[in-house]
Design an enzyme around this catalytic site. Sequence first.
Site, short mmCIF file in Angstrom:
data_model
loop_
_atom_site.label_atom_id
_atom_site.label_comp_id
_atom_site.label_asym_id
_atom_site.label_seq_id
_atom_site.Cartn_x
_atom_site.Cartn_y
_atom_site.Cartn_z
N HIS A 54 -7.33 -6.55 -0.22
CA HIS A 54 -7.66 -5.27 0.14
C HIS A 54 -8.13 -3.68 -0.51
CE1 HIS A 54 -5.00 -5.82 3.76
NE2 HIS A 54 -3.81 -6.17 3.27
N TYR B 52 5.03 0.39 0.49
CA TYR B 52 4.20 -1.04 1.37
C TYR B 52 3.14 -0.85 0.99
CZ TYR B 52 8.87 -2.29 3.50
OH TYR B 52 9.83 -2.67 3.36
N GLU B 53 1.72 -1.17 1.08
CA GLU B 53 0.60 -1.67 0.84
C GLU B 53 0.22 -0.36 2.07
OE1 GLU B 53 -0.31 -5.49 0.49
OE2 GLU B 53 -1.06 -6.14 2.28
N SER B 54 0.57 -0.29 2.80
CA SER B 54 -0.64 0.49 4.71
C SER B 54 0.06 2.49 3.43
CB SER B 54 0.20 0.18 5.44
OG SER B 54 1.95 0.95 5.27
N GLY B 55 0.83 2.33 2.36
CA GLY B 55 0.46 3.68 2.17
C GLY B 55 1.79 4.62 2.19
#
Lengths: 235, 259
Positions: A54, B52-55
């Site tokens: 990512h 979480y890696e979505s921000g």
Amino acid sequence: MTPDLIYDQLIGAGCVKKLVFSWGGNPGVGSLHRLRDAVENGWPQPIEIEEHAHAGMAAAYSAGASNLPFGMLRGYVGTDLVKYNQRIKFIDCPFTGAKLAAIPAHRPDVTVVHAQKADRKGNVLMWGVVGVQKEAVLAAKRAIVTVEEIVDDLHSPPNSVVLPSWVLSAVCEVKGGAFPSYAQGYYQRDNAFYKAWDFIARDRATFQTWIDRHVLGTKDFAEYKRSLEGATSHA
Amino acid sequence: MPEGAYTSDEMMTVAAARMIRNGVTLFVGIGLPSAAANLARLTHAPDTVLIYESGTIGAKPTVLPLSIGDGELSETADAVVSIPEIFSYWLQGGRIGLGFLGAAQIDKYANINSTVIGDYNKPKVRLPGSGGAQEIAGFCGEVLITLRQNNRAFVKKLDFLTSGGYFEGGDSREKLGLPGKGPTNVITDLGILTPDPETKELTLTSLHPGITVEQVVAATGWPLKVAPKLDVTAAPTAAELSVLRDLNERTARAHAGQA
């Protein structure tokens, strides 16, 4: 970054020659079976993959938006992605000598994103998990945005994520356009469809029947949605 | 299930949750790590900052998310930032204390594979890939890994090294210049493995109740090192089980409703 069910449909329909990605699954459910079939068995045609993590994808989109030749980050050292993706290279920092990873900028011909609102001039407002959408739009030669609704006034507070109309090629009102995913403030993810997709996409014939009936057999998005609603099951 | 009884997955989730200190900033992968992280937040570690890696920073979901990008996460978060920002300023910037990952395969130096089973160019099973795992493993202060233990998952040689633990063991991780300490605990459905301080080889240090050393050795694809003095993991308490089961039931109800 994360090809979802729509990518699985494109791959299964034979529309994809190459996929650049960093995570390819059916979120919360399991595999993207059409992607797997293409990679594992070359069906319906072999697919070339360019795989990143990512942070590398994010750096490459940021570089594209910034008109830089490459994105830069720490990481990737010692991992096998480096062996298989020749577009991940390492450079030495000219100041400290630190070893850094470099990824060529992503410059899509076209970026398509979905947002919540646009005003009548075509300025777009999005909120929630905005991901890498702003960078993907600004990195692209052309960008198309679909929105839930077109309004007179966005009422956007300062610091909102706004894509001004002059960086976009087209803005289209497509209610429910994030389907089967969600649009924050409008509707939730259609989780039943994500689960049903596992069954539909697992088998080539079932997939073919589904895409013939609901995608190739309908003339636009509204008819596609009606076609799915009319089906006794999603299959 | 008789009173006080629990499944091996529940034992694994509870044991993993207990590793999370209150107040830590925690970068969470989806699946088992997310369940354990939220169990910790709902029991002994209410001030844990879930990222979480979505921000989403400081997410406080009432049900477990279906994906790292769920609306539930951003609605309950202290802040929501873009993907480039979460990876560059927050993770690479060294702000995250603890990372928590699952995996398809792990080797004796806690390197993990979430990319392919078989050859990369002609895989038997194509898995989703790294996502943010590679950088979580590299840049969090330390890392927890949780997965079910069997000799398809605990392998002598990974089919693909997605995310680095201790690479070739010893000081090979430091030599690569990765700032994080690396994996400090691997929590499975059978016990807990920790790296040897010198060689970094995973060593069985705790057995879950009712599990034997022989079982764990048989479920490991390399000759497993066993600590001379083994702990026995405390069984899940009634309170832990009740919170975990409530969370799972709430989650199932909420997601069934999203039809």
